[in-house]
Design an enzyme around this catalytic site. Structure first.
Site, PDB file in Angstrom:
ATOM      1  N   SER A 146      12.162 -22.392  30.203  1.00 49.74           N
ATOM      2  CA  SER A 146      11.199 -23.011  29.284  1.00 49.74           C
ATOM      3  C   SER A 146      11.702 -24.400  28.915  1.00 49.74           C
ATOM      4  O   SER A 146      12.899 -24.691  29.061  1.00 49.74           O
ATOM      5  CB  SER A 146      11.089 -22.131  28.038  1.00 49.74           C
ATOM      6  OG  SER A 146      10.717 -22.901  26.918  1.00 49.74           O
ATOM      7  N   TYR A 159      13.446 -17.623  20.442  1.00 51.31           N
ATOM      8  CA  TYR A 159      12.858 -17.842  21.782  1.00 51.31           C
ATOM      9  C   TYR A 159      13.686 -18.880  22.535  1.00 51.31           C
ATOM     10  O   TYR A 159      14.081 -18.670  23.689  1.00 51.31           O
ATOM     11  CB  TYR A 159      11.411 -18.312  21.636  1.00 51.31           C
ATOM     12  CG  TYR A 159      10.728 -18.636  22.948  1.00 51.31           C
ATOM     13  CD1 TYR A 159      10.168 -17.633  23.737  1.00 51.31           C
ATOM     14  CD2 TYR A 159      10.654 -19.959  23.414  1.00 51.31           C
ATOM     15  CE1 TYR A 159       9.551 -17.934  24.948  1.00 51.31           C
ATOM     16  CE2 TYR A 159      10.042 -20.263  24.621  1.00 51.31           C
ATOM     17  CZ  TYR A 159       9.491 -19.250  25.382  1.00 51.31           C
ATOM     18  OH  TYR A 159       8.885 -19.548  26.583  1.00 51.31           O
TER      19      TYR A 159
END
Ligand code: NDP
Length: 249
Positions: A146, A159
């Site tokens: 990500s 996250y």
């Protein structure tokens, strides 16, 4: 066709990028192992898979990755080995966003759940299923990165930390497996993509400005292609890889 007759496990294939990959890979003749936590959604995706290629078959594995234990992973190994002789690839795609808040305010149970789904489960699944990957001719292990995996960004909390962890996990598996087995390891950042997760993270964003999950297909196909076997690079971002693929057209 590089994925014809290949058996590929895609975690988080009940929705978003994983669902799209499962459907598109099945059209190209792959055997798909769907893994998710919601049986209704998994059944719906199963019905959308292509079954038209010779001896093509698919499998549903219902598992909540937040609860994955060594024993549960062993059961997954048994379920896959009863249907398929080898496992040609794992796409560790499932993830949750968790809470968007400062670390100071971060809720501990949300932190733990994100770490379990996004980081712990890919670790347990990989070490358990490695034995089936090793039997394949050109096996692939694909982790999902990500934009917040390389530089910490406020409010991305667990996250972001989990994706930093995936970077380490992918690098360590690469170092350990590529010297001792034929397994090739990649870590891929798909970039902004029109899914529920993206909408949760950016509720004010117009989804129509984003690429669809289907536009990632060529990148994922390249990971399974012979050409990528010789790549010294294991980490890729969408824009870089798609530019490379387009320049080869
Ligand atoms: P979605 O939220 O659309 O899909 C996530 C998938 O993971 C769903 O199938 C979901 O199942 C599954 N999942 C979540 N929790 C569990 C669990 N406990 N057990 C089993 N399965 C679970 O996300 P995306 O498709 O957007 O994301 C896919 C990957 O891409 C993720 O790793 C994400 O971090 C990464 N990514 C996405 C970007 C984007 O812009 N979309 C950008 C960068 C990276 P269910 O249907 O039950 O919720």
């Amino acid at each position: 066709m590089s994925i014809l007759n290949k058996s590929i496990l895609i975690t988080g294939s009940s929705d978003g990028i994983g669902k799209s990959l499962a459907i598109e890979f099945s059209k190209l003749g792959a055997n798909i192992i769907l893994l998710g936590r919601n049986s209704t959604k998994l059944d719906e995706v199963y019905d959308l898979l292509d079954h038209s290629h010779a001896s093509q078959k698919h499998l549903i594995i219902e598992a909540d990755l937040a609860l994955l234990s060594n024993e549960a992973a062993q059961e997954i190994l048994i379920a896959i080995s009863q249907e398929f002789e080898v496992l040609d690839g794992i796409i560790h795609n499932a993830a949750i966003l968790g809470t968007m808040s400062s670390l100071e305010d971060y809720d501990l149970s949300s932190w733990d759940e994100v770490m379990k789904v996004n980081l712990r489960a890919p670790f347990i699944l990989t070490k358990t299923l490695k034995v089936m990957l090793e039997s394949a001719s050109q096996p692939r292990l694909i982790f999902t990165s990500s934009g917040v995996a390389n530089k910490g960004k406020s409010f991305w909390g667990a996250y972001s930390v989990s994706k930093f962890g995936i970077k380490g996990l992918a690098e360590i598996f690469k170092d350990e497996l590529e010297t001792t087995t034929n397994i090739k390891v990649f870590n891929f950042d798909p970039g902004k993509t029109r899914t529920n997760m993206r909408a949760s993270a950016y509720p004010a964003e117009d989804p129509n400005t984003l690429k669809s999950p289907k536009e990632l297909l060529d990148c994922y196909l390249w990971f399974f292609d012979k050409e990528s076997s010789n790549s010294p690079q294991s980490y890729f971002e969408f824009s870089e890889l798609s530019n490379h693929l387009n320049s080869n057209d």
